[in-house]
Design a protein around this motif. Structure first.
Motif, PDB file in Angstrom:
ATOM      1  N   PRO A 185      -6.611   0.245  -3.280  1.00  0.00           N
ATOM      2  CA  PRO A 185      -5.480  -0.452  -2.674  1.00  0.00           C
ATOM      3  C   PRO A 185      -5.523  -1.949  -2.938  1.00  0.00           C
ATOM      4  N   GLY A 186      -4.347  -2.551  -2.961  1.00  0.00           N
ATOM      5  CA  GLY A 186      -4.239  -4.001  -2.932  1.00  0.00           C
ATOM      6  C   GLY A 186      -4.338  -4.442  -1.488  1.00  0.00           C
ATOM      7  N   MET A 187      -3.505  -5.381  -1.088  1.00  0.00           N
ATOM      8  CA  MET A 187      -3.641  -5.918   0.266  1.00  0.00           C
ATOM      9  C   MET A 187      -3.198  -4.912   1.331  1.00  0.00           C
ATOM     10  N   VAL A 188      -4.127  -4.585   2.211  1.00  0.00           N
ATOM     11  CA  VAL A 188      -3.845  -3.680   3.317  1.00  0.00           C
ATOM     12  C   VAL A 188      -3.975  -4.474   4.608  1.00  0.00           C
ATOM     13  N   ARG A 189      -3.007  -4.330   5.490  1.00  0.00           N
ATOM     14  CA  ARG A 189      -3.102  -5.060   6.753  1.00  0.00           C
ATOM     15  C   ARG A 189      -3.964  -4.258   7.737  1.00  0.00           C
ATOM     16  N   THR A 190      -5.251  -4.481   7.672  1.00  0.00           N
ATOM     17  CA  THR A 190      -6.160  -3.926   8.683  1.00  0.00           C
ATOM     18  C   THR A 190      -6.889  -5.143   9.259  1.00  0.00           C
ATOM     19  N   ASP A 191      -6.462  -5.563  10.435  1.00  0.00           N
ATOM     20  CA  ASP A 191      -6.882  -6.860  10.962  1.00  0.00           C
ATOM     21  C   ASP A 191      -8.390  -6.988  11.126  1.00  0.00           C
ATOM     22  N   GLU A 192      -9.047  -5.895  11.461  1.00  0.00           N
ATOM     23  CA  GLU A 192     -10.488  -5.994  11.702  1.00  0.00           C
ATOM     24  C   GLU A 192     -11.248  -6.321  10.427  1.00  0.00           C
ATOM     25  N   PHE A 193     -10.812  -5.731   9.323  1.00  0.00           N
ATOM     26  CA  PHE A 193     -11.452  -5.973   8.030  1.00  0.00           C
ATOM     27  C   PHE A 193     -11.399  -7.467   7.699  1.00  0.00           C
ATOM     28  N   HIS A 214       5.115  -7.695   2.781  1.00  0.00           N
ATOM     29  CA  HIS A 214       5.001  -6.404   3.456  1.00  0.00           C
ATOM     30  C   HIS A 214       3.748  -5.715   2.939  1.00  0.00           C
ATOM     31  N   PRO A 215       2.577  -6.119   3.476  1.00  0.00           N
ATOM     32  CA  PRO A 215       1.341  -5.520   2.972  1.00  0.00           C
ATOM     33  C   PRO A 215       1.282  -4.026   3.280  1.00  0.00           C
ATOM     34  N   LEU A 216       0.424  -3.309   2.583  1.00  0.00           N
ATOM     35  CA  LEU A 216       0.223  -1.894   2.876  1.00  0.00           C
ATOM     36  C   LEU A 216      -0.349  -1.757   4.284  1.00  0.00           C
ATOM     37  N   THR A 217      -0.083  -0.630   4.904  1.00  0.00           N
ATOM     38  CA  THR A 217      -0.732  -0.311   6.173  1.00  0.00           C
ATOM     39  C   THR A 217      -1.871   0.670   5.904  1.00  0.00           C
ATOM     40  N   ALA A 218      -2.756   0.768   6.895  1.00  0.00           N
ATOM     41  CA  ALA A 218      -3.852   1.742   6.782  1.00  0.00           C
ATOM     42  C   ALA A 218      -3.273   3.137   6.543  1.00  0.00           C
ATOM     43  N   LEU A 237      -6.866  13.064  -9.898  1.00  0.00           N
ATOM     44  CA  LEU A 237      -6.281  11.721 -10.025  1.00  0.00           C
ATOM     45  C   LEU A 237      -7.450  10.739 -10.133  1.00  0.00           C
ATOM     46  N   ASP A 238      -7.825  10.386 -11.337  1.00  0.00           N
ATOM     47  CA  ASP A 238      -9.035   9.583 -11.550  1.00  0.00           C
ATOM     48  C   ASP A 238      -9.037   8.326 -10.694  1.00  0.00           C
ATOM     49  N   GLU A 239      -7.963   7.558 -10.814  1.00  0.00           N
ATOM     50  CA  GLU A 239      -7.905   6.285 -10.109  1.00  0.00           C
ATOM     51  C   GLU A 239      -6.454   5.937  -9.820  1.00  0.00           C
ATOM     52  N   ILE A 240      -6.158   5.788  -8.537  1.00  0.00           N
ATOM     53  CA  ILE A 240      -4.797   5.415  -8.151  1.00  0.00           C
ATOM     54  C   ILE A 240      -4.824   3.974  -7.686  1.00  0.00           C
ATOM     55  N   THR A 241      -4.051   3.131  -8.331  1.00  0.00           N
ATOM     56  CA  THR A 241      -3.906   1.759  -7.867  1.00  0.00           C
ATOM     57  C   THR A 241      -2.621   1.692  -7.057  1.00  0.00           C
ATOM     58  N   MET A 242      -2.718   1.220  -5.840  1.00  0.00           N
ATOM     59  CA  MET A 242      -1.507   1.103  -5.006  1.00  0.00           C
ATOM     60  C   MET A 242      -1.464  -0.295  -4.401  1.00  0.00           C
ATOM     61  N   ARG A 243      -0.323  -0.941  -4.583  1.00  0.00           N
ATOM     62  CA  ARG A 243      -0.191  -2.306  -4.058  1.00  0.00           C
ATOM     63  C   ARG A 243       1.136  -2.456  -3.340  1.00  0.00           C
ATOM     64  N   PRO A 244       1.200  -3.401  -2.386  1.00  0.00           N
ATOM     65  CA  PRO A 244       2.514  -3.691  -1.818  1.00  0.00           C
ATOM     66  C   PRO A 244       3.435  -4.233  -2.913  1.00  0.00           C
ATOM     67  N   VAL A 245       4.700  -3.911  -2.837  1.00  0.00           N
ATOM     68  CA  VAL A 245       5.635  -4.336  -3.880  1.00  0.00           C
ATOM     69  C   VAL A 245       5.564  -5.849  -4.083  1.00  0.00           C
ATOM     70  N   ALA A 246       5.472  -6.573  -2.976  1.00  0.00           N
ATOM     71  CA  ALA A 246       5.451  -8.044  -3.072  1.00  0.00           C
ATOM     72  C   ALA A 246       4.230  -8.531  -3.845  1.00  0.00           C
ATOM     73  N   GLN A 247       3.141  -7.805  -3.748  1.00  0.00           N
ATOM     74  CA  GLN A 247       1.931  -8.202  -4.452  1.00  0.00           C
ATOM     75  C   GLN A 247       1.987  -7.774  -5.924  1.00  0.00           C
ATOM     76  N   ALA A 248       2.586  -6.616  -6.155  1.00  0.00           N
ATOM     77  CA  ALA A 248       2.693  -6.125  -7.534  1.00  0.00           C
ATOM     78  C   ALA A 248       3.454  -7.128  -8.394  1.00  0.00           C
ATOM     79  N   ALA A 249       4.404  -7.821  -7.769  1.00  0.00           N
ATOM     80  CA  ALA A 249       5.234  -8.763  -8.515  1.00  0.00           C
ATOM     81  C   ALA A 249       4.459 -10.017  -8.927  1.00  0.00           C
ATOM     82  N   GLN A 250       3.281 -10.217  -8.353  1.00  0.00           N
ATOM     83  CA  GLN A 250       2.514 -11.423  -8.657  1.00  0.00           C
ATOM     84  C   GLN A 250       1.822 -11.369 -10.017  1.00  0.00           C
TER      85      GLN A 250
END
Ligand code: NJP
Length: 251
Positions: A185-193, A214-218, A237-250
């Motif tokens: 995952p890219g940015m995930v909003r998990t506050d404790e982490f 709009h970061p990813l949620t857990a 599925l060897d490797e799945i990359t998942m990012r928030p759309v806003a981050q993918a655009a960076q």
């Protein structure tokens, strides 16, 4: 029998969300982590089984395997999947200023912890694969393990280490019906982490999310893990990359 999974780092964030997703999909789940109170609350909420395991402690992991083996023998319900999710980041310091003790801790949990748990449970997964046709190991890695960013050195090095561990495991298990998958995952909003990463500084933690609308949620990550595990057994599925759309655009 429903399918059975072990999830590490299940006491909060992505791990706890994965417990809920798999429970909803009819799995029977053993949730492990260090914080007993969190695990007890999760058991109460979801009906999952729980066990206190520090993935950096050999004794805990050996005892986990023994308890699981006993339960498998008693119930006839094999182990189908291992979700290697326990992990942490410490600090956002440049390489030049980083504390090697922080890097050591990230390696101990993120890389060596995953190796310890995977090695301990592989014999049980093999039995599961024999009983059901296939079994799964799936790790939560990170886009940090794919692409460097300033201040992310130790975390990135540990997560790319985990990525290579998983790639190696897939090669070594070739010919066996055990899938070896990764969700990065890219940015995930998990506050404790993030709070833990920044030594409890809530202001800096909040600022970290500011650039991404709009970061990813857990639960987003849990959904992808659950769906990967739900695929027919011949699809890896060897490797799945998942990012928030806003981050993918960076990039
Ligand atoms: O974080 P958090 P996430 N032994 O802090 C456990 C990756 N990731 O859900 O032991 C056993 O809520 C800890 O449990 P406890 C990240 O690298 C995140 O975001 O009770 N367990 C807790 O359950 C990690 O691999 C982001 O303290 C240990 C869990 O780990 C995974 O996602 C982005 C342990 C951490 O939950 C879950 O992180 C990304 C130990 N020694 C990848 N030490 C992100 N949040 O942005 C910790 O790409 N745990």
């Amino acid at each position: 029998h429903s399918r059975r999974a072990v999830i590490t780092g299940a006491s909060s964030g992505i791990g706890a969300a994965t417990v809920r997703r798999l429970r909803d999909a009819g799995w029977s789940v053993l949730a492990v982590a260090r914080r007993e109170d969190r695990l007890a609350a999760l058991a109460e909420e979801t009906g999952c089984s729980v066990r206190v395991v520090d993935v950096t402690h050999d004794d805990d992991v050996v005892a986990l395997r023994a308890a699981l083996a006993d339960d498998i023998a008693a119930t006839g319900q094999p182990l189908d999947a291992l979700v290697l999710n326990a992990g942490l980041a410490i600090g956002v310091d440049p390489v030049e200023e980083a504390d090697p003790a922080d890097w050591a801790r990230m390696f101990e949990v993120n890389v060596l912890g995953a190796q310890r748990v995977a090695a301990a449970l592989l014999p049980l997964l093999r039995e599961g694969a024999r009983a059901r046709g296939f079994a799964d190991v799936i790790a939560v890695t990170s886009t940090a393990g794919q692409r460097a960013y300033e201040g992310g050195g130790g975390y990135a090095a540990s997560k790319s280490g985990l990525r290579m561990l998983m790639d190696t495991l897939r090669l070594e298990l070739a010919g066996e019906p055990i899938r070896v998958m990764q969700v990065a995952p890219g940015m995930v909003r998990t506050d404790e982490f993030t709070l833990h990463r920044l030594g409890g500084d809530a202001e800096r933690a909040a600022a970290l999310y500011e650039g991404v609308e709009h970061p990813l949620t857990a639960d987003d990550v849990a959904l992808v893990i659950a769906q990967s595990l739900a695929l027919p057994g011949h699809i890896n599925l060897d490797e799945i990359t998942m990012r928030p759309v806003a981050q993918a655009a960076q990039h």
